[in-house]
Design a protein around this motif. Structure first.
Motif, PDB file in Angstrom:
ATOM      1  N   VAL A  64      59.150 -10.646 -30.089  1.00 43.02           N
ATOM      2  CA  VAL A  64      58.244 -11.044 -29.008  1.00 43.02           C
ATOM      3  C   VAL A  64      58.661 -12.400 -28.440  1.00 43.02           C
ATOM      4  CG1 VAL A  64      55.850 -11.739 -28.511  1.00 43.02           C
ATOM      5  CG2 VAL A  64      56.300  -9.680 -29.855  1.00 43.02           C
ATOM      6  N   ARG A  65      59.239 -13.247 -29.277  1.00 46.05           N
ATOM      7  CA  ARG A  65      59.665 -14.582 -28.850  1.00 46.05           C
ATOM      8  C   ARG A  65      60.723 -14.539 -27.757  1.00 46.05           C
ATOM      9  NH1 ARG A  65      57.100 -19.424 -30.620  1.00 46.05           N
ATOM     10  NH2 ARG A  65      55.939 -18.891 -32.508  1.00 46.05           N
ATOM     11  N   TYR A  66      61.506 -13.439 -27.701  1.00 45.30           N
ATOM     12  CA  TYR A  66      62.500 -13.335 -26.632  1.00 45.30           C
ATOM     13  C   TYR A  66      62.279 -12.079 -25.781  1.00 45.30           C
ATOM     14  CZ  TYR A  66      64.837 -11.001 -30.642  1.00 45.30           C
ATOM     15  OH  TYR A  66      65.131 -10.238 -31.747  1.00 45.30           O
ATOM     16  N   GLY A  67      61.041 -11.608 -25.764  1.00 46.51           N
ATOM     17  CA  GLY A  67      60.639 -10.551 -24.836  1.00 46.51           C
ATOM     18  C   GLY A  67      61.213  -9.190 -25.129  1.00 46.51           C
ATOM     19  N   ALA A  68      61.401  -8.866 -26.406  1.00 48.19           N
ATOM     20  CA  ALA A  68      61.994  -7.579 -26.761  1.00 48.19           C
ATOM     21  C   ALA A  68      61.084  -6.810 -27.712  1.00 48.19           C
ATOM     22  CB  ALA A  68      63.361  -7.795 -27.419  1.00 48.19           C
ATOM     23  N   ALA A  69      61.221  -5.493 -27.693  1.00 47.48           N
ATOM     24  CA  ALA A  69      60.556  -4.660 -28.690  1.00 47.48           C
ATOM     25  C   ALA A  69      61.359  -4.709 -29.986  1.00 47.48           C
ATOM     26  CB  ALA A  69      60.468  -3.221 -28.186  1.00 47.48           C
ATOM     27  N   GLU A  72      59.828  -7.670 -40.803  1.00 47.36           N
ATOM     28  CA  GLU A  72      58.435  -7.986 -40.488  1.00 47.36           C
ATOM     29  C   GLU A  72      58.319  -9.423 -39.983  1.00 47.36           C
ATOM     30  OE1 GLU A  72      54.156  -8.330 -42.863  1.00 47.36           O
ATOM     31  OE2 GLU A  72      55.894  -7.399 -43.830  1.00 47.36           O
ATOM     32  N   PRO A  73      57.525  -9.661 -38.937  1.00 47.24           N
ATOM     33  CA  PRO A  73      57.401 -11.021 -38.396  1.00 47.24           C
ATOM     34  C   PRO A  73      56.776 -11.999 -39.400  1.00 47.24           C
ATOM     35  CG  PRO A  73      56.491  -9.399 -36.865  1.00 47.24           C
ATOM     36  CD  PRO A  73      56.759  -8.681 -38.153  1.00 47.24           C
ATOM     37  N   HIS A  74      57.176 -13.264 -39.274  1.00 50.12           N
ATOM     38  CA  HIS A  74      56.603 -14.354 -40.056  1.00 50.12           C
ATOM     39  C   HIS A  74      56.083 -15.400 -39.068  1.00 50.12           C
ATOM     40  CE1 HIS A  74      58.916 -12.344 -43.159  1.00 50.12           C
ATOM     41  NE2 HIS A  74      58.362 -13.114 -44.075  1.00 50.12           N
ATOM     42  N   PRO A  75      54.903 -15.152 -38.473  1.00 49.88           N
ATOM     43  CA  PRO A  75      54.436 -15.988 -37.358  1.00 49.88           C
ATOM     44  C   PRO A  75      54.242 -17.455 -37.709  1.00 49.88           C
ATOM     45  CG  PRO A  75      52.712 -14.455 -38.080  1.00 49.88           C
ATOM     46  CD  PRO A  75      53.974 -14.036 -38.752  1.00 49.88           C
ATOM     47  N   VAL A  76      53.774 -17.760 -38.922  1.00 39.83           N
ATOM     48  CA  VAL A  76      53.563 -19.170 -39.278  1.00 39.83           C
ATOM     49  C   VAL A  76      54.896 -19.905 -39.337  1.00 39.83           C
ATOM     50  CG1 VAL A  76      52.717 -20.756 -41.046  1.00 39.83           C
ATOM     51  CG2 VAL A  76      51.415 -18.694 -40.507  1.00 39.83           C
ATOM     52  N   ARG A  77      55.883 -19.293 -39.981  1.00 41.09           N
ATOM     53  CA  ARG A  77      57.194 -19.946 -40.034  1.00 41.09           C
ATOM     54  C   ARG A  77      57.811 -20.053 -38.654  1.00 41.09           C
ATOM     55  NH1 ARG A  77      62.667 -18.856 -43.763  1.00 41.09           N
ATOM     56  NH2 ARG A  77      63.801 -20.585 -42.817  1.00 41.09           N
ATOM     57  N   ASP A  78      57.742 -18.986 -37.858  1.00 43.77           N
ATOM     58  CA  ASP A  78      58.296 -19.048 -36.499  1.00 43.77           C
ATOM     59  C   ASP A  78      57.686 -20.202 -35.710  1.00 43.77           C
ATOM     60  OD1 ASP A  78      59.868 -16.839 -37.014  1.00 43.77           O
ATOM     61  OD2 ASP A  78      58.768 -15.466 -35.693  1.00 43.77           O
ATOM     62  N   ALA A  79      56.358 -20.284 -35.682  1.00 46.03           N
ATOM     63  CA  ALA A  79      55.684 -21.323 -34.892  1.00 46.03           C
ATOM     64  C   ALA A  79      56.057 -22.718 -35.392  1.00 46.03           C
ATOM     65  CB  ALA A  79      54.176 -21.114 -34.948  1.00 46.03           C
ATOM     66  N   TRP A  80      56.083 -22.908 -36.705  1.00 44.63           N
ATOM     67  CA  TRP A  80      56.409 -24.200 -37.305  1.00 44.63           C
ATOM     68  C   TRP A  80      57.827 -24.641 -36.932  1.00 44.63           C
ATOM     69  CZ3 TRP A  80      54.974 -28.580 -39.195  1.00 44.63           C
ATOM     70  CH2 TRP A  80      55.725 -29.274 -40.160  1.00 44.63           C
TER      71      TRP A  80
END
Length: 230
Positions: free
Chosen positions: A74-79, A86-94
């Motif tokens: 989702v960060r680069y607009g792709a499926a 599996e996404p790791h949203p906390v690590r990505d955002a940090w």
């Protein structure tokens, strides 16, 4: 005695077991810590959390973006590809917050594997979500594959490592479209981008391989730590 530069290293947030315990933990392979220490820096673990990156960066001399799980497409607009993790949203955002803050401050940055992909996505690029198995970038679970890379002679990467290097690889994703301002500086035999630089920063360099896994070749970490000490 000269004070050693303080180098932050991003970490995993994952389920781990030790002694009688099994629970979520902030963790990092010791190889990263040893590589920074061996190069003359003082390593500091930066576990994923919800805020505070700005004040933290003001106390650091450099930032290492460590390897780890796949970045959320989702960060680069792709499926998501069927083989994307599996996404790791906390690590990505940090880590995106840390990276943007470090680039704004012109803090030296060294990206490794996921760290290179993070730098590319942060600057508007995208990723190849799964490389063909026969390409040899990831040959078996928990097994590095030493591959030859060709390096651009006029690059910072080339100044540090020369025209070619044989490097330990373990990745199934790669840089696709380059982010704004990034320059590709190394390639494997199948033309996968293996290193990138941001030339308008004093040190913003990232590699797709794992230099921390090769203690016999300390040049990349040494060059990075030298820059953090300036």
């Amino acid at each position: 005695m000269t004070e050693r530069p303080l180098v932050g290293i991003t970490s995993y947030l994952d389920e781990a077991a030790w002694g009688v315990w099994q629970q979520p933990a902030a963790l990092l392979p010791q190889l990263y810590v040893d590589a920074v220490d061996r190069a003359g820096g003082t390593p500091v673990l930066l576990p994923p959390q919800t805020g505070g990156s700005g004040r933290l960066l003001g106390r650091l001399d450099g930032l290492v973006l460590a390897g780890g799980p796949d970045i959320d497409p989702v960060r680069y607009g792709a499926a998501a590809h069927p083989r994307t993790g599996e996404p790791h949203p906390v690590r990505d955002a940090w880590e995106f917050g840390l990276l943007h803050g470090a680039l704004e401050r012109d803090l030296p940055v060294l990206g490794i594997c996921r760290g290179m992909q993070l730098l590319n996505v942060a600057l508007g690029g995208d990723l190849v979500q799964h490389l063909p198995e026969e390409a040899g970038h990831q040959i078996a679970p928990a097994t590095y594959n030493r591959q030859a890379v060709v390096i651009s002679p006029g690059s910072r990467t080339g100044e540090i490592l020369g025209r070619t290097a044989k490097v330990p690889c373990y990745h199934h994703q790669a840089v696709g479209r380059l982010g704004t301002g990034l320059r590709a500086t190394a390639w494997s035999a199948d033309e996968t981008v293996e290193a990138v630089e941001l030339p308008d920063r004093r040190f913003a360099l990232a590699v797709q391989w794992h230099p921390e896994a090769d203690p016999a070749d300390t040049r990349l970490f040494e060059a990075f730590v030298r820059e953090t000490a300036k």
